[in-house]
Design a protein around this motif. Structure first.
Motif, PDB file in Angstrom:
ATOM      1  N   GLN A 242      30.866 -78.892   9.687  1.00  0.00           N
ATOM      2  CA  GLN A 242      31.348 -80.116  10.332  1.00  0.00           C
ATOM      3  C   GLN A 242      30.266 -81.194  10.325  1.00  0.00           C
ATOM      4  OE1 GLN A 242      32.619 -78.911  14.280  1.00  0.00           O
ATOM      5  NE2 GLN A 242      33.878 -77.252  13.445  1.00  0.00           N
ATOM      6  N   ARG A 243      29.039 -80.813  10.632  1.00  0.00           N
ATOM      7  CA  ARG A 243      27.934 -81.772  10.649  1.00  0.00           C
ATOM      8  C   ARG A 243      27.660 -82.334   9.260  1.00  0.00           C
ATOM      9  NH1 ARG A 243      23.055 -79.829  14.674  1.00  0.00           N
ATOM     10  NH2 ARG A 243      24.300 -79.438  16.539  1.00  0.00           N
ATOM     11  N   LEU A 244      27.684 -81.462   8.257  1.00  0.00           N
ATOM     12  CA  LEU A 244      27.440 -81.917   6.891  1.00  0.00           C
ATOM     13  C   LEU A 244      28.514 -82.908   6.447  1.00  0.00           C
ATOM     14  CD1 LEU A 244      26.391 -78.521   5.261  1.00  0.00           C
ATOM     15  CD2 LEU A 244      24.895 -80.471   5.724  1.00  0.00           C
ATOM     16  N   ARG A 245      29.755 -82.614   6.780  1.00  0.00           N
ATOM     17  CA  ARG A 245      30.841 -83.512   6.404  1.00  0.00           C
ATOM     18  C   ARG A 245      30.691 -84.873   7.065  1.00  0.00           C
ATOM     19  NH1 ARG A 245      35.891 -79.341   7.200  1.00  0.00           N
ATOM     20  NH2 ARG A 245      35.781 -78.291   5.179  1.00  0.00           N
ATOM     21  N   ARG A 246      30.303 -84.859   8.344  1.00  0.00           N
ATOM     22  CA  ARG A 246      30.178 -86.132   9.063  1.00  0.00           C
ATOM     23  C   ARG A 246      29.114 -87.033   8.437  1.00  0.00           C
ATOM     24  NH1 ARG A 246      31.049 -83.084  13.912  1.00  0.00           N
ATOM     25  NH2 ARG A 246      28.795 -82.976  14.305  1.00  0.00           N
ATOM     26  N   SER A 247      28.147 -86.420   7.776  1.00  0.00           N
ATOM     27  CA  SER A 247      27.101 -87.213   7.137  1.00  0.00           C
ATOM     28  C   SER A 247      27.403 -87.484   5.663  1.00  0.00           C
ATOM     29  CB  SER A 247      25.758 -86.504   7.266  1.00  0.00           C
ATOM     30  OG  SER A 247      25.762 -85.291   6.533  1.00  0.00           O
ATOM     31  N   GLY A 248      28.616 -87.152   5.237  1.00  0.00           N
ATOM     32  CA  GLY A 248      29.046 -87.500   3.890  1.00  0.00           C
ATOM     33  C   GLY A 248      28.871 -86.431   2.832  1.00  0.00           C
ATOM     34  N   THR A 249      28.517 -85.208   3.230  1.00  0.00           N
ATOM     35  CA  THR A 249      28.380 -84.112   2.263  1.00  0.00           C
ATOM     36  C   THR A 249      29.725 -83.427   2.092  1.00  0.00           C
ATOM     37  OG1 THR A 249      26.086 -83.733   2.925  1.00  0.00           O
ATOM     38  CG2 THR A 249      27.193 -81.950   1.733  1.00  0.00           C
ATOM     39  N   PRO A 250      30.295 -83.456   0.889  1.00  0.00           N
ATOM     40  CA  PRO A 250      31.611 -82.835   0.665  1.00  0.00           C
ATOM     41  C   PRO A 250      31.482 -81.319   0.537  1.00  0.00           C
ATOM     42  CG  PRO A 250      30.811 -83.768  -1.386  1.00  0.00           C
ATOM     43  CD  PRO A 250      29.772 -84.080  -0.342  1.00  0.00           C
ATOM     44  N   ILE A 251      31.836 -80.586   1.567  1.00  0.00           N
ATOM     45  CA  ILE A 251      31.685 -79.139   1.559  1.00  0.00           C
ATOM     46  C   ILE A 251      32.920 -78.478   2.144  1.00  0.00           C
ATOM     47  CG2 ILE A 251      30.441 -79.140   3.779  1.00  0.00           C
ATOM     48  CD1 ILE A 251      28.745 -76.779   2.579  1.00  0.00           C
ATOM     49  N   ASP A 252      33.338 -77.392   1.544  1.00  0.00           N
ATOM     50  CA  ASP A 252      34.531 -76.668   1.967  1.00  0.00           C
ATOM     51  C   ASP A 252      34.235 -75.847   3.222  1.00  0.00           C
ATOM     52  OD1 ASP A 252      37.123 -75.783   1.912  1.00  0.00           O
ATOM     53  OD2 ASP A 252      37.017 -74.920  -0.094  1.00  0.00           O
ATOM     54  N   GLU A 253      35.296 -75.314   3.841  1.00  0.00           N
ATOM     55  CA  GLU A 253      35.114 -74.409   4.976  1.00  0.00           C
ATOM     56  C   GLU A 253      34.280 -73.204   4.535  1.00  0.00           C
ATOM     57  OE1 GLU A 253      36.087 -74.602   8.271  1.00  0.00           O
ATOM     58  OE2 GLU A 253      36.461 -76.677   7.684  1.00  0.00           O
ATOM     59  N   PRO A 254      33.410 -72.705   5.389  1.00  0.00           N
ATOM     60  CA  PRO A 254      32.592 -71.567   4.977  1.00  0.00           C
ATOM     61  C   PRO A 254      33.412 -70.292   4.832  1.00  0.00           C
ATOM     62  CG  PRO A 254      32.308 -71.993   7.319  1.00  0.00           C
ATOM     63  CD  PRO A 254      33.150 -73.109   6.785  1.00  0.00           C
ATOM     64  N   GLN A 255      33.138 -69.531   3.798  1.00  0.00           N
ATOM     65  CA  GLN A 255      33.681 -68.189   3.706  1.00  0.00           C
ATOM     66  C   GLN A 255      32.726 -67.289   4.481  1.00  0.00           C
ATOM     67  OE1 GLN A 255      34.248 -66.581  -0.238  1.00  0.00           O
ATOM     68  NE2 GLN A 255      34.901 -64.584   0.517  1.00  0.00           N
ATOM     69  N   ILE A 256      33.249 -66.571   5.453  1.00  0.00           N
ATOM     70  CA  ILE A 256      32.409 -65.748   6.316  1.00  0.00           C
ATOM     71  C   ILE A 256      32.677 -64.264   6.059  1.00  0.00           C
ATOM     72  CG2 ILE A 256      31.848 -65.150   8.697  1.00  0.00           C
ATOM     73  CD1 ILE A 256      32.495 -67.997   9.504  1.00  0.00           C
ATOM     74  N   VAL A 257      31.628 -63.544   5.733  1.00  0.00           N
ATOM     75  CA  VAL A 257      31.690 -62.089   5.611  1.00  0.00           C
ATOM     76  C   VAL A 257      30.762 -61.535   6.686  1.00  0.00           C
ATOM     77  CG1 VAL A 257      31.355 -60.082   4.129  1.00  0.00           C
ATOM     78  CG2 VAL A 257      32.150 -62.239   3.139  1.00  0.00           C
ATOM     79  N   ALA A 258      31.350 -61.206   7.828  1.00  0.00           N
ATOM     80  CA  ALA A 258      30.567 -60.776   8.985  1.00  0.00           C
ATOM     81  C   ALA A 258      31.502 -60.093   9.969  1.00  0.00           C
ATOM     82  CB  ALA A 258      29.889 -61.977   9.653  1.00  0.00           C
ATOM     83  N   ALA A 259      30.950 -59.212  10.785  1.00  0.00           N
ATOM     84  CA  ALA A 259      31.717 -58.549  11.839  1.00  0.00           C
ATOM     85  C   ALA A 259      30.764 -58.126  12.942  1.00  0.00           C
ATOM     86  CB  ALA A 259      32.472 -57.332  11.303  1.00  0.00           C
ATOM     87  N   THR A 260      31.256 -58.163  14.155  1.00  0.00           N
ATOM     88  CA  THR A 260      30.465 -57.721  15.294  1.00  0.00           C
ATOM     89  C   THR A 260      30.082 -56.255  15.120  1.00  0.00           C
ATOM     90  OG1 THR A 260      31.523 -59.306  16.759  1.00  0.00           O
ATOM     91  CG2 THR A 260      30.498 -57.390  17.800  1.00  0.00           C
ATOM     92  N   GLY A 261      28.798 -55.961  15.315  1.00  0.00           N
ATOM     93  CA  GLY A 261      28.322 -54.586  15.227  1.00  0.00           C
ATOM     94  C   GLY A 261      27.780 -54.176  13.881  1.00  0.00           C
ATOM     95  N   TRP A 262      27.943 -55.022  12.867  1.00  0.00           N
ATOM     96  CA  TRP A 262      27.504 -54.624  11.534  1.00  0.00           C
ATOM     97  C   TRP A 262      25.986 -54.503  11.444  1.00  0.00           C
ATOM     98  CZ3 TRP A 262      30.593 -57.709   7.244  1.00  0.00           C
ATOM     99  CH2 TRP A 262      31.812 -57.046   7.019  1.00  0.00           C
ATOM    100  N   THR A 263      25.562 -53.451  10.757  1.00  0.00           N
ATOM    101  CA  THR A 263      24.178 -53.260  10.354  1.00  0.00           C
ATOM    102  C   THR A 263      24.033 -53.728   8.908  1.00  0.00           C
ATOM    103  OG1 THR A 263      24.765 -51.014   9.717  1.00  0.00           O
ATOM    104  CG2 THR A 263      23.774 -51.311  11.904  1.00  0.00           C
ATOM    105  N   THR A 264      22.840 -53.620   8.365  1.00  0.00           N
ATOM    106  CA  THR A 264      22.617 -54.061   6.989  1.00  0.00           C
ATOM    107  C   THR A 264      23.505 -53.310   5.997  1.00  0.00           C
ATOM    108  OG1 THR A 264      20.691 -52.582   7.078  1.00  0.00           O
ATOM    109  CG2 THR A 264      20.267 -54.960   7.197  1.00  0.00           C
ATOM    110  N   ASP A 265      23.602 -51.986   6.138  1.00  0.00           N
ATOM    111  CA  ASP A 265      24.411 -51.228   5.191  1.00  0.00           C
ATOM    112  C   ASP A 265      25.897 -51.528   5.361  1.00  0.00           C
ATOM    113  OD1 ASP A 265      23.931 -49.877   7.682  1.00  0.00           O
ATOM    114  OD2 ASP A 265      24.835 -48.077   6.877  1.00  0.00           O
ATOM    115  N   GLU A 266      26.317 -51.810   6.591  1.00  0.00           N
ATOM    116  CA  GLU A 266      27.725 -52.141   6.812  1.00  0.00           C
ATOM    117  C   GLU A 266      28.066 -53.526   6.258  1.00  0.00           C
ATOM    118  OE1 GLU A 266      28.268 -49.337  10.779  1.00  0.00           O
ATOM    119  OE2 GLU A 266      27.609 -51.419  10.985  1.00  0.00           O
ATOM    120  N   LEU A 267      27.123 -54.451   6.335  1.00  0.00           N
ATOM    121  CA  LEU A 267      27.335 -55.746   5.692  1.00  0.00           C
ATOM    122  C   LEU A 267      27.473 -55.566   4.185  1.00  0.00           C
ATOM    123  CD1 LEU A 267      27.495 -58.811   5.469  1.00  0.00           C
ATOM    124  CD2 LEU A 267      24.994 -58.891   5.668  1.00  0.00           C
ATOM    125  N   ALA A 268      26.639 -54.716   3.600  1.00  0.00           N
ATOM    126  CA  ALA A 268      26.742 -54.454   2.156  1.00  0.00           C
ATOM    127  C   ALA A 268      28.124 -53.921   1.796  1.00  0.00           C
ATOM    128  CB  ALA A 268      25.649 -53.471   1.731  1.00  0.00           C
TER     129      ALA A 268
END
Length: 200
Positions: A29-55
């Motif tokens: 949202q901040r980047l867009r307000r300053s004129g940077t054309p950027i799409d919504e972020p794709q998020i790969v994350a979950a509560t409780g994940w460790t490094t191996d679970e993120l992988a």
């Protein structure tokens, strides 16, 4: 339109805040307000994940590289579960290498955020946790993440100090950051992101 991928755990998915208050969403949202054309972020994350679970989560995700920006914030649950720092370093390094590949092999387009200190939270206080031990272990984890980021040429942002300076800016669960604390994190993260997006 620029693309962004955010990798992490509860702090990236914004546990206990709305989807619009997650720091990757507010960043865009901040980047867009300053004129940077950027799409919504794709998020790969979950509560409780460790490094191996993120992988594993990345293995299962529908990823579409190259991304113009990749953020990575992971490790608090490794510490919470008492896993060795050496294991964290090896797994973090693997995740960082994957993040760089997803950024089109442009390490300068990867921004790593440090792990906040959950030992200062109301949850930790009420649970009688060893706050000094938590702080020391997280400092060790963050030192490893910084070293690996510098080795690879990625950008590292320390938000741990912010979490310690504002221990009461928490969501209702008394553990996760509030939208106000995420906004403070972004004061540190956003300049690094802008520098990353300006990199070749």
């Amino acid at each position: 339109m620029l693309t962004c991928l955010a990798l992490g755990d509860s702090y990236t998915i914004g546990e206990a805040v709305t989807t619009h208050e997650r720091w990757p969403a507010v960043l865009v949202q901040r980047l867009r307000r300053s004129g940077t054309p950027i799409d919504e972020p794709q998020i790969v994350a979950a509560t409780g994940w460790t490094t191996d679970e993120l992988a594993q989560g990345m293995d299962a995700a529908a990823l579409l590289p190259p991304y113009d920006l990749v953020t990575l914030q992971i490790g608090v649950n490794n510490q919470y579960r008492g896993r060795p720092a050496d294991d964290y370093r090896a797994q973090f390094a693997g995740l960082l290498d994957r993040a760089i590949a997803l950024a089109g092999d442009r390490a300068a387009r990867v921004v790593v955020a440090s792990i906040p200190d959950w030992g200062v939270t109301r949850f930790a206080r009420e649970q009688g946790r060893d706050r000094a031990r938590i702080a020391a272990e997280l400092d060790a984890y963050n030192a490893l993440a910084r070293a690996e980021s510098e080795r690879a040429g990625a950008r590292f942002v320390d938000i741990t100090g912010i979490s310690r300076r504002y221990p009461d800016l928490l969501a209702d669960d008394g553990l996760h950051p509030s939208a106000a604390q995420y906004a403070l994190w972004l004061e540190a993260i956003e300049p690094a992101v802008r520098a990353a997006l300006a990199a070749p």
